[in-house]
Enzyme design. Structure first.
Site, PDB file in Angstrom:
ATOM      1  CE1 TYR A   1      -3.334   0.705  10.610  1.00  0.00           C
ATOM      2  CE2 TYR A   1      -2.608  -1.538  10.171  1.00  0.00           C
ATOM      3  CZ  TYR A   1      -2.354  -0.183  10.217  1.00  0.00           C
ATOM      4  OH  TYR A   1      -1.110   0.296   9.881  1.00  0.00           O
TER       5      TYR A   1
ATOM      6  CD  GLU B   1       0.502  -5.554   7.318  1.00  0.00           C
ATOM      7  OE1 GLU B   1      -0.002  -5.588   6.180  1.00  0.00           O
ATOM      8  OE2 GLU B   1       0.202  -4.682   8.149  1.00  0.00           O
TER       9      GLU B   1
ATOM     10  CD  GLU C   1       2.047  -1.226   9.666  1.00  0.00           C
ATOM     11  OE1 GLU C   1       0.850  -1.129   9.277  1.00  0.00           O
ATOM     12  OE2 GLU C   1       2.967  -1.668   8.958  1.00  0.00           O
TER      13      GLU C   1
ATOM     14  CG  ASP D   1      -1.944   1.117   1.175  1.00  0.00           C
ATOM     15  OD1 ASP D   1      -2.330   1.539   0.071  1.00  0.00           O
ATOM     16  OD2 ASP D   1      -2.334   1.600   2.258  1.00  0.00           O
TER      17      ASP D   1
END
Length: 633
Positions: free
Chosen positions: A498, A445, A534, A208
């Site tokens: 997240y 990831e 994160e 991303d």
């Protein structure tokens, strides 16, 4: 569009890695510096540039553009180096170009470099994304795969062939990503002639951030004597008030060399000395390297001067900054100099308007000033190695670094692992002596639900530990399934999450339960300290709503605060750090989920603060006063 060069070498490396053989790279990768025996000539500025827009992107090779001036092959434009080429022009085709682009510049080499046969002349590229081939005066000198690490070639003999002519340097760079590149990608051809023109294709990626391309860091010519210091490795330790610097020096180009090693303090005063290619330096009343906000004198650096005397040859000299510190990890703590260290930091990108991923001193200095204003003591090089000059600043300022190699991995092929091992070698070779680097992160990831993943990560992590036994190793995960593959082998669990953003959107109320469960499950299983590597939420600058809604500055603040409440509950147990995603907004590929890039920054892309920057600043300075040994804000 294929990347030239055979992957057969990678398969050989793969076979050797299976049998536990570590293949050393040829030579060291010391950062170029000037001394009485070395010179550096920077080649930054405007280069001639041409994108190969032919259908197969291969015209430049078919017509051998490198054999003559690039201006003679067709139209060229001026292109700044270092910079990504994508945002420099008004041409949308170049912004999204995939394939080979060509750079060229003619330079005059100082006459003394050419006339002195005892002088080596080396061409060095700080980084170019992704695959590069370099020619000098039409002759190939090197090629390199990988977009974020330096490569170089000695060109002494070539420039001496025609000493009165300028040196013509040609660099072809290809940003195509395939299943065997790191990071991986795929090229998809659109064969529906009713919707797409003939030969139309797209580059698919899984990460991303925008796939910026070009020559991203400085291009240099530098000299060394023929017999020269090629590599230096240091390891440090201390006991009570006495420090120890163990060193190993490699000399290339000759035999019967005499080496004198001298350690000086920050003020240039003599501290210790030794002779020989390996040994130890004892430092009385040692001044340790401490992180920013953990000590009143952070980032203390000694200077280790390596002086080489060669029989019947000119000598050489190289000075290496040395920070004396130790790293240890227990089941619940991350220790620097035997003191608990708590990461309160950020994730970043090498990303800015116009320059893309190009190296830019004003931006770097601005970012360091913002980080110190925030109370940041650490960051992760998400998701690739950053410029060496940035790590040098971290050394001087005491900013701790988690040094990460690459982003998302979705392919676990033999060739991928072989290349991954080689690039990890390159990273450790480049960054091994930086005191600011406290941990290696081999990936971010990974899609490790695939069967080969466990062997892949076991091999990779064990290989990295064999390269450097002084630093812990991790990889960054976003799911418990990922950790099932590599968790038993890492020293620290780095977890991305997240909650209330990608999952259960808008439900801030369930963050405490989900995050707490998340931590407890992982610690119960792996008994390793945990870093929240994160977390965050997109916020469009100036967008407000109360009660908070997604994409507003209020929602970003509320989400961060919900995470912070859980962090504070776990800090005295096994939780050792938090890194916000992200320091600043950054560009991504176009898509319906991104409005001109990722907006999770606490600063805009232009480095202006959102409300979250002030929230984080208040928290980080409070944490510094609780966990550090610092002066008040």
């Amino acid at each position: 569009m294929s990347v030239p060069g055979s992957f057969s070498v990678l398969r050989v490396l793969w076979l050797l890695s299976v049998f536990g053989t570590v293949l050393p790279l040829d030579g060291g990768m010391l950062f170029p510096q000037e001394s009485s025996f070395r010179e550096v000539k920077e080649l930054n500025g405007l280069w001639d540039f041409r994108a190969d827009g032919s259908p197969n992107r291969n015209e430049g090779f078919e017509k051998a553009w490198y054999k003559r001036r690039l201006t003679e092959t067709g139209p060229v434009i001026e292109m700044p180096v270092p910079a990504s080429y994508n945002d420099i022009t008004q041409d949308p085709t170049l912004r999204d170009f995939i394939g080979w682009v060509w750079y060229e510049r003619e330079v005059f080499v100082p006459a003394r470099w050419i006339s002195d046969e005892g002088t080596r002349v080396v061409l060095r590229v700080g980084s170019a994304h992704y695959y590069s081939i370099v020619w000098v005066n039409g002759e190939k000198v090197t090629e390199h795969e990988g977009g974020h690490l330096p490569f170089e070639a000695e060109i002494s003999s070539l420039i001496r062939k025609e000493p009165t002519k300028p040196c013509r340097i040609t660099i072809a760079v290809n940003n195509t990503l395939t299943l065997e590149t790191l990071p991986p990608g795929t090229i998809q051809y659109m064969n529906d002639s009713s919707r797409y023109p003939d030969g139309f294709f797209v580059q698919n990626i899984d990460f991303d951030f925008f796939n910026y391309a070009g020559i991203h860091r400085s291009v240099l010519l530098y000299t060394t004597p023929k017999v020269h210091v090629d590599d230096i490795s240091v390891e440090t330790n201390f006991m009570d008030n006495t420090g120890l610097v163990r060193y190993k020096v490699s000399v290339q180009g000759g035999f019967n060399n005499t080496l004198n090693i001298t350690l000086m303090d920050k003020d240039g005063h003599f501290v210790a000395s030794s002779t020989g290619s390996s040994g130890g330096l004892k430092v009385v009343d040692v001044k340790l390297w401490w992180p920013y906000l953990m000590h009143e004198n952070p980032g203390y650096l000694y200077s280790m001067k390596v002086r080489q005397h060669a029989h019947r040859h000119v000598g050489d000299e190289y000075t290496l900054p040395v920070g004396i510190r130790t790293i240890n990890v227990t089941n619940t703590q991350f220790l620097i100099n035997n003191k608990p260290f708590y990461f309160h930091g950020v994730n970043k990108h090498e990303d800015s308007d116009i320059r893309g991923r190009g190296f830019d001193w004003p931006l770097i200095v601005k970012d360091f000033n913002l980080m110190k204003w925030l109370g940041v003591n650490s960051f992760r090089t998400s998701h690739y190695p950053y410029a060496e000059e940035i790590l040098q600043m971290c050394d001087r300022h005491g900013i701790v670094v988690i040094d990460e190699l690459l982003p998302h991995i979705s392919v676990f092929r033999n060739a991928s692992l072989s290349h991954h091992l080689v690039v990890m070698d390159e990273l450790v070779r480049r960054d091994k002596n930086h005191p600011s680097v406290v941990m290696w992160s081999v990936a971010n990831e990974p899609a490790s639900e695939m069967p080969p993943a466990e062997f892949y990560f076991k091999t990779l992590i064990e290989h990295t530990k064999a390269l450097d036994q002084t630093r812990p190793v991790t990889y960054v995960t976003i799911a418990a399934a990922d950790m099932d593959k590599g968790g038993p082998y890492v020293d620290v669990v780095c977890a991305n999450s997240y909650f209330a953003w990608y999952f259960d959107q808008g439900r801030l109320d369930i963050i405490p339960l989900q995050l707490s469960t998340h931590f407890e499950n992982w610690y119960r299983k792996y008994q390793r300290p945990i870093i929240q590597s994160e977390y965050g939420a997109d916020a469009v600058p100036g967008l407000h709503m109360d009660p908070p809604m997604m994409f507003t500055e209020e929602y970003q603040n509320a989400l961060l605060q919900s995470y912070h409440d859980v962090f504070d509950q776990k800090r005295n147990q096994y939780f050792v750090g938090e890194l916000i995603w992200n320091f600043a907004d950054f560009m991504t590929s176009q898509g319906i989920y991104r409005v001109v890039g990722n907006k999770k920054g606490i600063f805009t892309r232009q480095r202006q603060p959102k409300a979250a920057a002030f929230l984080l600043r208040k928290r980080y300075w409070r944490l510094a006063n609780e966990t550090g040994r610092l002066l008040p804000d």
